[in-house]
Design a protein around this motif. Structure first.
Motif, PDB file in Angstrom:
ATOM      1  N   THR A  64       0.806  -1.226   0.000  1.00 60.21           N
ATOM      2  CA  THR A  64       0.000   0.000   0.000  1.00 60.21           C
ATOM      3  C   THR A  64       0.835   1.270   0.000  1.00 60.21           C
ATOM      4  O   THR A  64       0.272   2.364   0.055  1.00 60.21           O
ATOM      5  CB  THR A  64      -0.925   0.032   1.227  1.00 60.21           C
ATOM      6  N   THR A  70      -4.492   2.574  -1.470  1.00 61.88           N
ATOM      7  CA  THR A  70      -5.403   1.570  -0.926  1.00 61.88           C
ATOM      8  C   THR A  70      -6.778   1.728  -1.551  1.00 61.88           C
ATOM      9  O   THR A  70      -7.231   2.836  -1.802  1.00 61.88           O
ATOM     10  CB  THR A  70      -5.548   1.689   0.604  1.00 61.88           C
ATOM     11  N   GLN A  74      -9.358  -2.906   0.455  1.00 63.58           N
ATOM     12  CA  GLN A  74      -8.120  -3.060   1.208  1.00 63.58           C
ATOM     13  C   GLN A  74      -8.216  -2.406   2.581  1.00 63.58           C
ATOM     14  O   GLN A  74      -7.782  -2.977   3.581  1.00 63.58           O
ATOM     15  CB  GLN A  74      -6.949  -2.455   0.424  1.00 63.58           C
TER      16      GLN A  74
END
Length: 271
Positions: A64, A70, A74
């Motif tokens: 990430t 993200t 996620q």
């Protein structure tokens, strides 16, 4: 629960007829050894379930870029993994001796940090290296000093990733079982490491370096700019920080009031 340790030389599965026994003159010494209130050392008390949850959390944040890239899915998975780890440490008081030291940022959703990461990703003249939190509280009983350390650089002018250091210092006090209150004291820029290209421009190696050239180099290397955050006679800017999980190698925190979450792992000492 009592733990009984039996001799491995004579396991219970062997019948008495298969072993020639000698007269037992000290039968009271051959009783099972019972230990009450026995606690294993931490190195032996390995919690595989907890370590699995910590590994899952670190795996979920791995790609990430410390939270910059993200998706909603996620973020949902990371929050779930975070809560699963936090639940194993909930309610325990903050151990300042364990908190003391340097922690490297692995993930955050804090807007003020993500702005820096976004700037480094979009601006060609700005780089962000490692980000740390350094706690100084080993011999304290109710607080200490916290330093947010950001390594940054300007390509071609400073060394890559670690060309300079932004240091934000704050005092903190423990205000509840797991909450600390931060009072910011100072922002500083220090540890300037100029690039070889800039050194060559200021003082070329093929020419005699004058006193002024050397003074400029020395000034840049030792430069430190300090900006106080608080005004004399007024209370400094502060914030509440919830330390949701702490062990020997992982620190999780939440900035109270929607300031984001933080995932840190133990790092080597900076200074």
């Amino acid at each position: 629960m009592d733990l009984a340790f039996h001799s491995a030389l004579y396991p219970p599965s062997l019948s008495s007829t298969s072993i020639t026994r000698r007269p037992n003159f000290n039968s009271h010494l051959n009783r099972p050894f019972t230990v009450r209130n026995f606690s294993f050392p931490s190195a032996l008390a390995y919690d595989s379930e907890l370590e699995s949850k910590k590994h899952l959390l670190l795996t979920s944040v791995q790609d990430t870029q410390r939270g910059l890239l993200t998706t909603p899915d996620q973020r949902s998975s990371i929050e779930e993994a975070l809560v699963n780890v936090e639940g194993r440490n909930m309610g325990l008081p903050i151990n300042l001796a364990k908190l003391d030291g340097t922690w490297r940022l692995q993930y955050t959703s804090a807007p003020d940090v993500l702005i820096l990461l976004q700037a480094a990703a979009t601006l060609p003249f700005f780089q962000i290296g490692q980000i740390f939190q350094k706690f100084e509280c080993r011999d304290q009983s109710n607080g200490g000093i916290i330093r947010n350390v950001v390594r940054w650089s300007v390509p071609n002018l400073l060394e890559e990733q670690e060309g300079a250091t932004l240091l934000v210092s704050a005092k903190f006090n423990v205000v509840s079982v797991r909450n600390i209150y931060l009072q910011f004291q100072e922002i500083a820029v220090q540890d300037i490491n100029i690039s070889e290209e800039l050194q060559a421009l200021i003082a070329p190696a093929i020419l005699p370096r004058s006193f002024i050239n050397l003074q400029i180099l020395q000034f840049l290397r030792t430069f430190k700019a300090q900006i106080p955050v608080r005004d004399p006679g007024r209370e400094s800017v502060g914030g509440l920080y919830y330390l949701s999980y702490l062990d020997d190698n992982m620190l999780l925190g939440r900035a109270v009031g929607g300031g984001g979450v933080f995932v840190f792992t133990r790092a080597q000492s900076l200074y």
